[in-house]
Design a protein around this motif. Structure first.
Motif, PDB file in Angstrom:
ATOM      1  N   ARG A  32    -115.224 -17.372 -11.283  1.00  0.00           N
ATOM      2  CA  ARG A  32    -115.476 -17.089 -12.688  1.00  0.00           C
ATOM      3  C   ARG A  32    -114.249 -17.444 -13.524  1.00  0.00           C
ATOM      4  O   ARG A  32    -113.156 -17.659 -12.975  1.00  0.00           O
ATOM      5  CB  ARG A  32    -115.821 -15.611 -12.867  1.00  0.00           C
ATOM      6  CG  ARG A  32    -117.008 -15.125 -12.036  1.00  0.00           C
ATOM      7  CD  ARG A  32    -117.292 -13.673 -12.341  1.00  0.00           C
ATOM      8  NE  ARG A  32    -118.432 -13.170 -11.595  1.00  0.00           N
ATOM      9  CZ  ARG A  32    -118.345 -12.579 -10.414  1.00  0.00           C
ATOM     10  NH1 ARG A  32    -117.149 -12.422  -9.836  1.00  0.00           N
ATOM     11  NH2 ARG A  32    -119.429 -12.147  -9.795  1.00  0.00           N
ATOM     12  N   SER A  69    -123.664 -22.988 -10.899  1.00  0.00           N
ATOM     13  CA  SER A  69    -124.936 -22.482 -11.405  1.00  0.00           C
ATOM     14  C   SER A  69    -124.900 -22.467 -12.929  1.00  0.00           C
ATOM     15  O   SER A  69    -124.096 -21.741 -13.533  1.00  0.00           O
ATOM     16  CB  SER A  69    -125.195 -21.068 -10.863  1.00  0.00           C
ATOM     17  OG  SER A  69    -126.365 -20.525 -11.437  1.00  0.00           O
ATOM     18  N   ARG A  71    -127.279 -21.335 -14.670  1.00  0.00           N
ATOM     19  CA  ARG A  71    -127.923 -20.091 -15.087  1.00  0.00           C
ATOM     20  C   ARG A  71    -126.912 -18.955 -15.172  1.00  0.00           C
ATOM     21  O   ARG A  71    -126.908 -18.183 -16.133  1.00  0.00           O
ATOM     22  CB  ARG A  71    -129.036 -19.751 -14.107  1.00  0.00           C
ATOM     23  CG  ARG A  71    -129.830 -18.504 -14.455  1.00  0.00           C
ATOM     24  CD  ARG A  71    -130.813 -18.172 -13.347  1.00  0.00           C
ATOM     25  NE  ARG A  71    -130.122 -17.902 -12.089  1.00  0.00           N
ATOM     26  CZ  ARG A  71    -130.751 -17.719 -10.925  1.00  0.00           C
ATOM     27  NH1 ARG A  71    -132.069 -17.808 -10.865  1.00  0.00           N
ATOM     28  NH2 ARG A  71    -130.061 -17.474  -9.833  1.00  0.00           N
ATOM     29  N   ASP A  72    -126.045 -18.856 -14.170  1.00  0.00           N
ATOM     30  CA  ASP A  72    -125.038 -17.786 -14.146  1.00  0.00           C
ATOM     31  C   ASP A  72    -123.719 -18.204 -14.776  1.00  0.00           C
ATOM     32  O   ASP A  72    -122.848 -17.354 -14.984  1.00  0.00           O
ATOM     33  CB  ASP A  72    -124.785 -17.351 -12.704  1.00  0.00           C
ATOM     34  CG  ASP A  72    -126.041 -16.821 -12.037  1.00  0.00           C
ATOM     35  OD1 ASP A  72    -126.864 -16.208 -12.734  1.00  0.00           O
ATOM     36  OD2 ASP A  72    -126.197 -17.042 -10.819  1.00  0.00           O
ATOM     37  N   HIS A  73    -123.547 -19.515 -15.023  1.00  0.00           N
ATOM     38  CA  HIS A  73    -122.314 -20.063 -15.606  1.00  0.00           C
ATOM     39  C   HIS A  73    -121.108 -19.761 -14.712  1.00  0.00           C
ATOM     40  O   HIS A  73    -120.011 -19.507 -15.198  1.00  0.00           O
ATOM     41  CB  HIS A  73    -122.066 -19.487 -17.011  1.00  0.00           C
ATOM     42  CG  HIS A  73    -123.249 -19.628 -17.923  1.00  0.00           C
ATOM     43  ND1 HIS A  73    -123.657 -20.843 -18.413  1.00  0.00           N
ATOM     44  CD2 HIS A  73    -124.121 -18.697 -18.402  1.00  0.00           C
ATOM     45  CE1 HIS A  73    -124.725 -20.663 -19.195  1.00  0.00           C
ATOM     46  NE2 HIS A  73    -125.034 -19.385 -19.187  1.00  0.00           N
ATOM     47  N   HIS A  74    -121.350 -19.794 -13.415  1.00  0.00           N
ATOM     48  CA  HIS A  74    -120.289 -19.550 -12.444  1.00  0.00           C
ATOM     49  C   HIS A  74    -120.339 -20.605 -11.356  1.00  0.00           C
ATOM     50  O   HIS A  74    -121.387 -21.211 -11.103  1.00  0.00           O
ATOM     51  CB  HIS A  74    -120.419 -18.159 -11.792  1.00  0.00           C
ATOM     52  CG  HIS A  74    -120.284 -17.017 -12.751  1.00  0.00           C
ATOM     53  ND1 HIS A  74    -120.827 -15.770 -12.517  1.00  0.00           N
ATOM     54  CD2 HIS A  74    -119.678 -16.936 -13.958  1.00  0.00           C
ATOM     55  CE1 HIS A  74    -120.559 -14.971 -13.529  1.00  0.00           C
ATOM     56  NE2 HIS A  74    -119.862 -15.657 -14.417  1.00  0.00           N
ATOM     57  N   GLU A 132    -129.077 -20.829  -5.678  1.00  0.00           N
ATOM     58  CA  GLU A 132    -128.496 -19.828  -6.562  1.00  0.00           C
ATOM     59  C   GLU A 132    -129.235 -18.504  -6.502  1.00  0.00           C
ATOM     60  O   GLU A 132    -128.660 -17.438  -6.699  1.00  0.00           O
ATOM     61  CB  GLU A 132    -128.474 -20.349  -7.996  1.00  0.00           C
ATOM     62  CG  GLU A 132    -127.562 -21.541  -8.226  1.00  0.00           C
ATOM     63  CD  GLU A 132    -128.250 -22.849  -7.896  1.00  0.00           C
ATOM     64  OE1 GLU A 132    -129.389 -22.788  -7.383  1.00  0.00           O
ATOM     65  OE2 GLU A 132    -127.665 -23.910  -8.144  1.00  0.00           O
ATOM     66  N   ASP A 136    -127.964 -13.844  -5.141  1.00  0.00           N
ATOM     67  CA  ASP A 136    -128.230 -12.502  -5.627  1.00  0.00           C
ATOM     68  C   ASP A 136    -128.429 -11.575  -4.426  1.00  0.00           C
ATOM     69  O   ASP A 136    -129.321 -11.783  -3.597  1.00  0.00           O
ATOM     70  CB  ASP A 136    -129.467 -12.506  -6.520  1.00  0.00           C
ATOM     71  CG  ASP A 136    -129.722 -11.171  -7.179  1.00  0.00           C
ATOM     72  OD1 ASP A 136    -128.926 -10.222  -6.955  1.00  0.00           O
ATOM     73  OD2 ASP A 136    -130.717 -11.057  -7.909  1.00  0.00           O
TER      74      ASP A 136
END
Length: 394
Positions: A32, A69, A71-74, A132, A136
């Motif tokens: 991150r 990702s 979607r998660d910006h990570h 991705e 989770d």
């Protein structure tokens, strides 16, 4: 004192942080902006990019993968630590694409051994998920609970032993971009397979002849268990595997008995004198001759072209001679026919004329008699005109 402060501030940019992973189990490490002490107060989290690699090496090991990702910006580091893998370090370069600021972090990877290694694994392919989605933890636990509570109750130590995108393993992209690309997962345990799993494998064995099943295929007795949890399994890829080594021993064998899969010493201590990445030399690159390709693409077609041209020329020459002979023979026949027609026509015409006009005196017949044989012999001689008969007074 000032140089010491500057040195400490420069070392702060490369300070290491540690991560502990378990052997033969999939690990997921998020990267991150906070990892590099960057703030995201403006909300633009896609302005950062990351480039991980093995410390003092150009790339990651073959069993560690990196993906970003949207979607998660990570960014995510994931993989499975093989057996006998020890401590190693990763270097991560972070880039702020707006300010072009670069920061560097060192990640210490501590590999811990497992007490019970997997002996039995379940091979699954899930069509409606991406890699991705399996990062989770809640989503992964939902998949594990289906086997722990329903299909493999004895497997109390069940965990994920393999994770990869189906696209990376050769699958095709879905027709609709909104659908998942597919993910391949393996779940392992030290306990033997249950009777439910063995019966399920016998149920799907007739489907193994197909490369993949349609996404809406719902013809198994346990389909409802996975559909309720929003997992669309490809039953053509369902397998029960025992003591699967995933080919890691072959990778270790190529590096030698004293080296592990990272190329590090077996002791796990990274020393530059014992291992260092070096670029390949020109002499070590294999070479090959292109004579066979050149002969196949140039010489062979040229030779065939010349042979065909020679054959075609020979056929045309022989055909031309035959045409000349055919043209000569019909001309001769026409001239002979004309001659014959003249030969028959002239005496006929002479006969008609002779019948029309009879000689008036014997002297006229005597005068014409010497020429008659010549007229018959020579067809091109015109016949004599009829005798002139003047007025009676002369």
């Amino acid at each position: 004192m000032l140089p010491c402060v500057m040195l400490l501030s420069s070392l702060a940019t490369v300070v290491a942080f540690a991560e502990s992973i378990l052997m033969t189990e999939v690990f997921v490490i998020p990267i991150r902006p906070e990892t590099f002490d960057w703030s995201t107060g403006d909300g633009q989290t896609d302005q950062f990019s990351y480039q991980p690699s093995l410390l003092n090496a150009p790339d990651l090991p073959s069993w560690i993968h990196y993906t970003y990702s949207k979607r998660d910006h990570h960014g995510f580091l994931y993989g499975v630590a093989p057996k006998h893998q020890k401590y190693f370090q990763l270097g991560i370069v972070g880039l702020n694409k707006h300010t072009y600021e670069t920061r560097y972090k060192v990640l210490d990877m501590n590999v811990l051994e497992r007490e019970n290694l997997t002996k039995h694994e379940i091979h699954l392919k899930i069509d409606n998920l991406n890699v991705e989605d399996m990062f989770d933890r809640n989503r992964t636990e939902e998949l594990l609970d289906i086997f722990r509570k329903k299909l493999w109750k004895e497997a109390t130590d069940l965990y994920v032993t393999f994770l990869a995108s189906a696209i990376e393993l050769g699958a095709r992209l879905p027709l609709k971009p909104s659908e998942g690309e597919g993910v391949v997962v393996r779940l392992g345990s030290s306990m033997p397979f249950s009777q439910e799993l063995n019966e399920l494998q016998d149920e799907v064995k007739p489907l193994w002849k197909l490369p993949s099943c349609p996404r809406d295929f719902k013809r198994t007795s346990v389909e409802r268990l996975f559909r309720e949890a929003r997992f669309a399994l490809d039953w053509c890829s369902f397998r029960l595997v025992e003591q699967e080594r995933q080919g890691l021993q072959h990778e270790s064998a190529r590096r030698g008995p004293s080296m592990n899969v990272l190329g590090l010493p077996a002791s796990g201590v990274f020393e530059h004198s014992e291992w260092r990445w070096a670029r390949s030399t020109k002499a070590s690159i294999p070479t090959r001759s292109y004579f066979r390709e050149i002969a196949t693409t140039i010489f062979v077609p040229t030779t065939l072209l010349l042979v065909l041209a020679a054959l075609l020329s020979t056929v045309l020459c022989l055909n031309h001679e035959n045409i000349e002979k055919r043209e000569t023979r019909p001309g001769e026949g026409i001239s002979n026919n004309n001659i014959q027609m003249v030969q028959y026509a002239v005496p006929e015409r002479g006969t008609l004329k002779s019948l029309a006009v009879q000689p008036s005196s014997p002297s006229d017949s005597l005068l014409r008699s010497p020429r008659m044989p010549n007229e018959r012999c020579n067809p091109y001689v015109r016949p004599n005109p009829p005798p002139y008969t003047g007025p009676n007074n002369l």
